[in-house]
Design a protein around this motif. Sequence first.
Motif, PDB file in Angstrom:
ATOM      1  N   ILE A  85       0.815  -1.221   0.000  1.00  0.00           N
ATOM      2  CA  ILE A  85       0.000   0.000   0.000  1.00  0.00           C
ATOM      3  C   ILE A  85       0.848   1.270   0.000  1.00  0.00           C
ATOM      4  CG2 ILE A  85      -1.994  -1.117   1.097  1.00  0.00           C
ATOM      5  CD1 ILE A  85      -1.092   0.146   3.772  1.00  0.00           C
ATOM      6  N   ALA A  86       2.122   1.137  -0.344  1.00  0.00           N
ATOM      7  CA  ALA A  86       3.016   2.303  -0.280  1.00  0.00           C
ATOM      8  C   ALA A  86       2.531   3.448  -1.154  1.00  0.00           C
ATOM      9  CB  ALA A  86       4.427   1.887  -0.681  1.00  0.00           C
ATOM     10  N   ASP A  87       1.869   3.125  -2.277  1.00  0.00           N
ATOM     11  CA  ASP A  87       1.397   4.170  -3.183  1.00  0.00           C
ATOM     12  C   ASP A  87       0.122   4.843  -2.683  1.00  0.00           C
ATOM     13  OD1 ASP A  87      -0.004   1.775  -3.598  1.00  0.00           O
ATOM     14  OD2 ASP A  87      -0.575   2.360  -5.626  1.00  0.00           O
ATOM     15  N   LYS A  88      -0.484   4.281  -1.644  1.00  0.00           N
ATOM     16  CA  LYS A  88      -1.727   4.837  -1.105  1.00  0.00           C
ATOM     17  C   LYS A  88      -1.528   5.523   0.254  1.00  0.00           C
ATOM     18  CE  LYS A  88      -4.411   3.067  -4.357  1.00  0.00           C
ATOM     19  NZ  LYS A  88      -5.203   3.897  -5.294  1.00  0.00           N
ATOM     20  N   VAL A  89      -0.325   5.440   0.800  1.00  0.00           N
ATOM     21  CA  VAL A  89      -0.042   5.996   2.121  1.00  0.00           C
ATOM     22  C   VAL A  89       1.066   7.039   1.999  1.00  0.00           C
ATOM     23  CG1 VAL A  89       0.689   5.526   4.487  1.00  0.00           C
ATOM     24  CG2 VAL A  89      -0.712   3.845   3.256  1.00  0.00           C
ATOM     25  N   ALA A  90       0.784   8.256   2.419  1.00  0.00           N
ATOM     26  CA  ALA A  90       1.775   9.336   2.385  1.00  0.00           C
ATOM     27  C   ALA A  90       2.340   9.548   3.783  1.00  0.00           C
ATOM     28  CB  ALA A  90       1.141  10.616   1.873  1.00  0.00           C
ATOM     29  N   PHE A  91       3.654   9.457   3.918  1.00  0.00           N
ATOM     30  CA  PHE A  91       4.333   9.792   5.168  1.00  0.00           C
ATOM     31  C   PHE A  91       4.739  11.261   5.065  1.00  0.00           C
ATOM     32  CE2 PHE A  91       4.390   5.263   5.311  1.00  0.00           C
ATOM     33  CZ  PHE A  91       4.403   4.936   6.655  1.00  0.00           C
ATOM     34  N   CYS A  92       4.106  12.090   5.870  1.00  0.00           N
ATOM     35  CA  CYS A  92       4.168  13.535   5.665  1.00  0.00           C
ATOM     36  C   CYS A  92       5.113  14.269   6.605  1.00  0.00           C
ATOM     37  CB  CYS A  92       2.769  14.128   5.805  1.00  0.00           C
ATOM     38  SG  CYS A  92       1.548  13.349   4.730  1.00  0.00           S
ATOM     39  N   GLY A  93       5.700  13.549   7.582  1.00  0.00           N
ATOM     40  CA  GLY A  93       6.529  14.227   8.556  1.00  0.00           C
ATOM     41  C   GLY A  93       5.685  15.105   9.465  1.00  0.00           C
ATOM     42  N   TRP A  94       6.362  15.851  10.337  1.00  0.00           N
ATOM     43  CA  TRP A  94       5.636  16.712  11.263  1.00  0.00           C
ATOM     44  C   TRP A  94       5.298  18.028  10.601  1.00  0.00           C
ATOM     45  CZ3 TRP A  94       2.774  15.391  14.948  1.00  0.00           C
ATOM     46  CH2 TRP A  94       2.216  16.363  15.780  1.00  0.00           C
ATOM     47  N   ARG A  95       4.148  18.574  10.907  1.00  0.00           N
ATOM     48  CA  ARG A  95       3.689  19.842  10.360  1.00  0.00           C
ATOM     49  C   ARG A  95       3.484  20.842  11.485  1.00  0.00           C
ATOM     50  NH1 ARG A  95       2.590  19.504   4.829  1.00  0.00           N
ATOM     51  NH2 ARG A  95       3.579  17.547   4.189  1.00  0.00           N
ATOM     52  N   GLU A  96       4.024  22.023  11.297  1.00  0.00           N
ATOM     53  CA  GLU A  96       3.868  23.058  12.325  1.00  0.00           C
ATOM     54  C   GLU A  96       2.455  23.607  12.337  1.00  0.00           C
ATOM     55  OE1 GLU A  96       5.903  27.307  13.671  1.00  0.00           O
ATOM     56  OE2 GLU A  96       6.913  25.997  12.238  1.00  0.00           O
ATOM     57  N   GLU A  97       1.868  23.757  11.156  1.00  0.00           N
ATOM     58  CA  GLU A  97       0.521  24.329  11.071  1.00  0.00           C
ATOM     59  C   GLU A  97      -0.494  23.210  10.877  1.00  0.00           C
ATOM     60  OE1 GLU A  97      -2.039  26.007  11.980  1.00  0.00           O
ATOM     61  OE2 GLU A  97      -0.640  27.690  11.738  1.00  0.00           O
ATOM     62  N   MET A  98      -0.948  22.654  11.996  1.00  0.00           N
ATOM     63  CA  MET A  98      -1.824  21.500  11.938  1.00  0.00           C
ATOM     64  C   MET A  98      -3.237  21.848  11.476  1.00  0.00           C
ATOM     65  SD  MET A  98      -0.174  18.808  12.425  1.00  0.00           S
ATOM     66  CE  MET A  98      -1.613  17.762  12.501  1.00  0.00           C
ATOM     67  N   ALA A  99      -3.644  23.081  11.606  1.00  0.00           N
ATOM     68  CA  ALA A  99      -4.978  23.448  11.135  1.00  0.00           C
ATOM     69  C   ALA A  99      -5.112  23.211   9.639  1.00  0.00           C
ATOM     70  CB  ALA A  99      -5.285  24.902  11.486  1.00  0.00           C
ATOM     71  N   ASP A 100      -4.032  23.449   8.880  1.00  0.00           N
ATOM     72  CA  ASP A 100      -4.059  23.180   7.445  1.00  0.00           C
ATOM     73  C   ASP A 100      -4.263  21.688   7.172  1.00  0.00           C
ATOM     74  OD1 ASP A 100      -3.600  25.843   6.972  1.00  0.00           O
ATOM     75  OD2 ASP A 100      -1.481  25.604   6.465  1.00  0.00           O
ATOM     76  N   VAL A 101      -3.688  20.857   8.017  1.00  0.00           N
ATOM     77  CA  VAL A 101      -3.813  19.404   7.854  1.00  0.00           C
ATOM     78  C   VAL A 101      -5.238  18.956   8.144  1.00  0.00           C
ATOM     79  CG1 VAL A 101      -3.056  17.154   8.710  1.00  0.00           C
ATOM     80  CG2 VAL A 101      -1.380  18.995   8.371  1.00  0.00           C
ATOM     81  N   TYR A 102      -5.761  19.336   9.310  1.00  0.00           N
ATOM     82  CA  TYR A 102      -7.115  18.907   9.675  1.00  0.00           C
ATOM     83  C   TYR A 102      -8.152  19.429   8.688  1.00  0.00           C
ATOM     84  CZ  TYR A 102      -5.263  17.372  14.186  1.00  0.00           C
ATOM     85  OH  TYR A 102      -4.559  16.735  15.167  1.00  0.00           O
ATOM     86  N   ALA A 103      -7.892  20.585   8.095  1.00  0.00           N
ATOM     87  CA  ALA A 103      -8.839  21.142   7.129  1.00  0.00           C
ATOM     88  C   ALA A 103      -9.077  20.201   5.963  1.00  0.00           C
ATOM     89  CB  ALA A 103      -8.320  22.486   6.615  1.00  0.00           C
ATOM     90  N   ASP A 104      -8.060  19.437   5.584  1.00  0.00           N
ATOM     91  CA  ASP A 104      -8.161  18.589   4.402  1.00  0.00           C
ATOM     92  C   ASP A 104      -8.345  17.108   4.705  1.00  0.00           C
ATOM     93  OD1 ASP A 104      -8.176  20.444   2.378  1.00  0.00           O
ATOM     94  OD2 ASP A 104      -6.000  20.516   2.178  1.00  0.00           O
ATOM     95  N   LEU A 105      -8.354  16.727   5.976  1.00  0.00           N
ATOM     96  CA  LEU A 105      -8.647  15.342   6.326  1.00  0.00           C
ATOM     97  C   LEU A 105     -10.156  15.145   6.411  1.00  0.00           C
ATOM     98  CD1 LEU A 105      -5.984  14.657   9.122  1.00  0.00           C
ATOM     99  CD2 LEU A 105      -5.876  13.982   6.711  1.00  0.00           C
ATOM    100  N   ASP A 106     -10.619  14.003   5.931  1.00  0.00           N
ATOM    101  CA  ASP A 106     -12.036  13.664   6.065  1.00  0.00           C
ATOM    102  C   ASP A 106     -12.314  12.908   7.356  1.00  0.00           C
ATOM    103  OD1 ASP A 106     -13.238  14.547   3.455  1.00  0.00           O
ATOM    104  OD2 ASP A 106     -11.673  13.227   2.679  1.00  0.00           O
ATOM    105  N   ILE A 107     -11.359  12.082   7.779  1.00  0.00           N
ATOM    106  CA  ILE A 107     -11.494  11.264   8.979  1.00  0.00           C
ATOM    107  C   ILE A 107     -10.128  11.210   9.652  1.00  0.00           C
ATOM    108  CG2 ILE A 107     -12.216   9.016   9.915  1.00  0.00           C
ATOM    109  CD1 ILE A 107     -13.458   8.485   7.077  1.00  0.00           C
ATOM    110  N   VAL A 108     -10.122  11.210  10.978  1.00  0.00           N
ATOM    111  CA  VAL A 108      -8.873  11.115  11.729  1.00  0.00           C
ATOM    112  C   VAL A 108      -8.904   9.840  12.570  1.00  0.00           C
ATOM    113  CG1 VAL A 108      -7.400  12.193  13.476  1.00  0.00           C
ATOM    114  CG2 VAL A 108      -8.550  13.607  11.752  1.00  0.00           C
ATOM    115  N   ALA A 109      -7.824   9.070  12.509  1.00  0.00           N
ATOM    116  CA  ALA A 109      -7.715   7.825  13.264  1.00  0.00           C
ATOM    117  C   ALA A 109      -6.659   7.961  14.350  1.00  0.00           C
ATOM    118  CB  ALA A 109      -7.349   6.670  12.328  1.00  0.00           C
TER     119      ALA A 109
END
Length: 210
Positions: A85-109
Amino acid sequence: LGLELDKFSSVESRKGKFRGELGIGESCILIGIVGRLVPVKNHRMFLDACKKLLDLAGGIDIRCAVIGGGDERPSLESYAGGLGIADKVAFCGWREEMADVYADLDIVALTSLNEGTPVALIEALASGRPVVSTDVGGVKDVVEDGVNGYLVALGDASGLAKRLLELARDPEKRAQFGRNGRQKVLQNYSKERLVRDMKALYEEALGGRD
């Protein structure tokens, strides 16, 4: 706890930035896990669930994102590759601005072996995002099963995949869980609530004296 949640409660204006970085369109269901890449966060369970989810997804376009840094990243990337599943999973590293991340997630696990107060889930719910988590530690204080997310047993990757797929297929349920979650955490975990509680405590201790 009293957390700074204002930026998470108004994330809609930030939509598109994180997906743009990943090259993922709006129609794709994006599922993320947020946390340090360390053993206690149990990311292998998340990857196992992603494999099962992708096998069951049918025609639904689903991608998974691992947000966070840590020593386990190389082994987790290798594990995802071994699952195919490597082509379906993105390892994104740490993000300082997490609001940008949550804005584009549909579900959080979250798949932790243990948690005190799950700050990542509080931020996700403040952002109006439904969550699916292992039922450990203080998670059940934040996640109401069937109300703002789902709880699954520790190690139950199949159950996690089933709940993720249910939410992926049902945008109305995602929206309702998100609304419920935002209301709950803003009432119980915001800095404003902490200030109110502290003020009331001091007023009680002073017994009404000026």
